[in-house]
Write a protein that holds these residues in place. Structure first.
Motif, PDB file in Angstrom:
ATOM      1  N   LYS A 132       3.730   4.754  15.434  1.00 40.04           N
ATOM      2  CA  LYS A 132       3.110   4.817  14.105  1.00 40.04           C
ATOM      3  C   LYS A 132       3.966   4.096  13.054  1.00 40.04           C
ATOM      4  N   ILE A 133       4.911   3.284  13.513  1.00 40.59           N
ATOM      5  CA  ILE A 133       5.750   2.461  12.641  1.00 40.59           C
ATOM      6  C   ILE A 133       5.503   1.007  13.025  1.00 40.59           C
ATOM      7  N   SER A 134       5.350   0.158  12.040  1.00 38.88           N
ATOM      8  CA  SER A 134       5.015  -1.235  12.307  1.00 38.88           C
ATOM      9  C   SER A 134       6.101  -1.910  13.130  1.00 38.88           C
ATOM     10  N   CYS A 135       5.688  -2.610  14.176  1.00 41.48           N
ATOM     11  CA  CYS A 135       6.609  -3.372  15.001  1.00 41.48           C
ATOM     12  C   CYS A 135       6.899  -4.706  14.326  1.00 41.48           C
ATOM     13  N   SER A 136       7.728  -5.513  14.960  1.00 40.65           N
ATOM     14  CA  SER A 136       8.070  -6.809  14.382  1.00 40.65           C
ATOM     15  C   SER A 136       6.863  -7.741  14.310  1.00 40.65           C
ATOM     16  N   HIS A 137       5.944  -7.638  15.280  1.00 40.98           N
ATOM     17  CA  HIS A 137       4.734  -8.462  15.235  1.00 40.98           C
ATOM     18  C   HIS A 137       3.849  -8.064  14.061  1.00 40.98           C
ATOM     19  N   ALA A 138       3.696  -6.744  13.841  1.00 38.68           N
ATOM     20  CA  ALA A 138       2.868  -6.290  12.721  1.00 38.68           C
ATOM     21  C   ALA A 138       3.505  -6.639  11.379  1.00 38.68           C
ATOM     22  N   ILE A 139       4.841  -6.611  11.294  1.00 38.99           N
ATOM     23  CA  ILE A 139       5.507  -6.981  10.044  1.00 38.99           C
ATOM     24  C   ILE A 139       5.303  -8.463   9.753  1.00 38.99           C
ATOM     25  N   ALA A 140       5.402  -9.294  10.802  1.00 34.54           N
ATOM     26  CA  ALA A 140       5.166 -10.725  10.602  1.00 34.54           C
ATOM     27  C   ALA A 140       3.729 -10.994  10.175  1.00 34.54           C
ATOM     28  N   ALA A 141       2.769 -10.284  10.792  1.00 31.47           N
ATOM     29  CA  ALA A 141       1.366 -10.468  10.402  1.00 31.47           C
ATOM     30  C   ALA A 141       1.107  -9.950   8.993  1.00 31.47           C
ATOM     31  N   GLY A 142       1.708  -8.804   8.640  1.00 30.72           N
ATOM     32  CA  GLY A 142       1.530  -8.272   7.301  1.00 30.72           C
ATOM     33  C   GLY A 142       2.148  -9.160   6.236  1.00 30.72           C
ATOM     34  N   THR A 143       3.281  -9.778   6.532  1.00 28.39           N
ATOM     35  CA  THR A 143       3.901 -10.703   5.580  1.00 28.39           C
ATOM     36  C   THR A 143       3.033 -11.924   5.372  1.00 28.39           C
ATOM     37  N   ALA A 144       2.418 -12.428   6.461  1.00 27.98           N
ATOM     38  CA  ALA A 144       1.518 -13.571   6.332  1.00 27.98           C
ATOM     39  C   ALA A 144       0.277 -13.219   5.532  1.00 27.98           C
ATOM     40  N   ALA A 145      -0.159 -11.955   5.609  1.00 23.46           N
ATOM     41  CA  ALA A 145      -1.339 -11.527   4.857  1.00 23.46           C
ATOM     42  C   ALA A 145      -1.012 -11.112   3.432  1.00 23.46           C
ATOM     43  N   GLY A 146       0.263 -11.108   3.053  1.00 19.55           N
ATOM     44  CA  GLY A 146       0.658 -10.719   1.703  1.00 19.55           C
ATOM     45  C   GLY A 146       0.724  -9.225   1.491  1.00 19.55           C
ATOM     46  N   LEU A 147       0.914  -8.436   2.567  1.00 19.01           N
ATOM     47  CA  LEU A 147       0.997  -6.981   2.465  1.00 19.01           C
ATOM     48  C   LEU A 147       2.457  -6.545   2.456  1.00 19.01           C
ATOM     49  N   HIS A 148       2.729  -5.453   1.760  1.00 18.83           N
ATOM     50  CA  HIS A 148       4.072  -4.902   1.747  1.00 18.83           C
ATOM     51  C   HIS A 148       4.310  -4.107   3.020  1.00 18.83           C
ATOM     52  N   ILE A 149       5.565  -4.060   3.456  1.00 20.20           N
ATOM     53  CA  ILE A 149       5.883  -3.389   4.721  1.00 20.20           C
ATOM     54  C   ILE A 149       5.568  -1.905   4.651  1.00 20.20           C
ATOM     55  N   SER A 150       5.742  -1.293   3.490  1.00 19.64           N
ATOM     56  CA  SER A 150       5.498   0.150   3.362  1.00 19.64           C
ATOM     57  C   SER A 150       4.049   0.521   3.616  1.00 19.64           C
ATOM     58  N   THR A 151       3.125  -0.424   3.410  1.00 18.68           N
ATOM     59  CA  THR A 151       1.711  -0.137   3.662  1.00 18.68           C
ATOM     60  C   THR A 151       1.361  -0.178   5.140  1.00 18.68           C
ATOM     61  N   LEU A 152       2.265  -0.655   5.970  1.00 20.24           N
ATOM     62  CA  LEU A 152       2.007  -0.753   7.403  1.00 20.24           C
ATOM     63  C   LEU A 152       2.537   0.443   8.183  1.00 20.24           C
ATOM     64  N   VAL A 153       3.162   1.389   7.499  1.00 24.44           N
ATOM     65  CA  VAL A 153       3.723   2.577   8.138  1.00 24.44           C
ATOM     66  C   VAL A 153       2.831   3.769   7.820  1.00 24.44           C
ATOM     67  N   TRP A 154       2.667   4.640   8.805  1.00 28.90           N
ATOM     68  CA  TRP A 154       1.823   5.811   8.588  1.00 28.90           C
ATOM     69  C   TRP A 154       2.420   6.712   7.512  1.00 28.90           C
ATOM     70  N   PRO A 155       1.585   7.408   6.740  1.00 31.26           N
ATOM     71  CA  PRO A 155       2.101   8.257   5.648  1.00 31.26           C
ATOM     72  C   PRO A 155       2.968   9.428   6.109  1.00 31.26           C
ATOM     73  N   VAL A 156       2.940   9.771   7.402  1.00 32.06           N
ATOM     74  CA  VAL A 156       3.731  10.911   7.867  1.00 32.06           C
ATOM     75  C   VAL A 156       5.227  10.656   7.757  1.00 32.06           C
ATOM     76  N   TYR A 157       5.633   9.394   7.645  1.00 32.14           N
ATOM     77  CA  TYR A 157       7.038   9.050   7.535  1.00 32.14           C
ATOM     78  C   TYR A 157       7.497   8.896   6.090  1.00 32.14           C
ATOM     79  N   SER A 158       6.646   9.118   5.135  1.00 33.29           N
ATOM     80  CA  SER A 158       7.021   8.939   3.740  1.00 33.29           C
ATOM     81  C   SER A 158       7.839  10.128   3.249  1.00 33.29           C
ATOM     82  N   LYS A 159       8.583   9.907   2.167  1.00 37.90           N
ATOM     83  CA  LYS A 159       9.411  10.976   1.607  1.00 37.90           C
ATOM     84  C   LYS A 159       8.547  12.062   0.960  1.00 37.90           C
ATOM     85  N   ASP A 160       7.348  11.711   0.505  1.00 33.55           N
ATOM     86  CA  ASP A 160       6.454  12.727  -0.060  1.00 33.55           C
ATOM     87  C   ASP A 160       5.999  13.717   1.010  1.00 33.55           C
ATOM     88  N   THR A 161       5.684  13.200   2.198  1.00 30.13           N
ATOM     89  CA  THR A 161       5.294  14.081   3.295  1.00 30.13           C
ATOM     90  C   THR A 161       6.465  14.943   3.744  1.00 30.13           C
TER      91      THR A 161
END
Length: 245
Positions: free
Chosen positions: A139-168
């Motif tokens: 449920k954490i973005s791999c290196s392939h997903a980070i590369a794809a998200g960077t190409a799409a203009g997305l921030h890395i934090s949006t590619l991680v499930w909310p269960v890993y956030s400090k709010d949760t």
């Protein structure tokens, strides 16, 4: 399983009982990179000192310990200056360095084809899937997903499930544990259970396995055996009462 069966058939027979119990990939639920299968041993070790207390003091000991745990972890969650937990941020930083070396080919708005790192993977950011299966399991973005998200203009934090956030993390320890003050306990005679107790003093800790003993001996120096010498003949291996000289 075929490789394990060819190397050790007895081990494969033991593990093949239910693969989902010991393999994280085949687990039916979500484990979120936490080891929860041995929680009973952890709780037994934490309550080891209070096992001999009466039941009332034992419950108070458990309440006090849980209160300290909740307060400490709540403070740790509030002290985070990042979007996710420290371990997840370090993992994302390592994978982000690898993502810079990958080549990305966009298929549509959500699907990408990523080359490099000795593997070619299809990444679907909408379904949060990757052919390497790391994204689906951790449920954490791999290196392939980070590369794809960077190409799409997305921030890395949006590619991680909310269960890993400090709010949760803070929400998991947001409740307070209050002491039982002013509550009346019902007066009732409680008889012991009809179980025959074995002879001798009851054990407070379990028998350790050979692997645990091996690791423990590796950390502390082994006590050397004392060589006794006879005070009469000065020879080793016996004392004066056993001396034949």
């Amino acid at each position: 399983m075929d490789e394990i069966r060819s190397a050790n058939p007895h081990l494969a027979e033991y593990l093949d009982a239910d693969v989902s119990l010991w393999s994280r990939v085949h687990f039916q639920g979500d484990m979120y990179n936490l080891k929860t299968s041995n929680i009973a041993e952890s709780i037994n070790f934490a309550l080891k000192r209070a096992k001999g207390f009466p039941i009332q003091f034992l419950l108070e000991f458990i309440r006090e310990k849980l209160g300290r745990w909740y307060w400490k972890r709540r403070g740790d969650a509030l002290s985070l200056i990042t979007q996710h937990r420290r371990g997840n941020e370090n993992l994302l930083a390592v994978r982000e360095e690898i993502a810079y070396t990958l080549r990305v080919q966009q298929i549509d708005g959500w699907k990408f084809f990523v080359k490099g790192c000795n593997r070619e993977c299809n990444v679907d950011l909408e379904l949060q899937k990757c052919d390497c299966d790391v994204y689906q399991v951790e449920k954490i973005s791999c290196s392939h997903a980070i590369a794809a998200g960077t190409a799409a203009g997305l921030h890395i934090s949006t590619l991680v499930w909310p269960v890993y956030s400090k709010d949760t993390l803070f929400a998991g320890y947001s409740e307070n544990i209050y002491p039982c003050v002013g509550q009346q306990v019902e007066a009732r005679t409680c008889f012991p259970p009809e179980v025959k107790r074995g002879p001798g003093r009851q054990m407070k800790s379990r028998w350790q396995s050979w692997l645990e003993l091996f690791r423990m001996r590796g950390r502390t120096p082994r006590k050397q055996h004392i060589v006794y010498r006879c005070s009469v003949c000065k020879e080793a291996g016996h004392k004066r009462p056993q001396c034949k000289n």
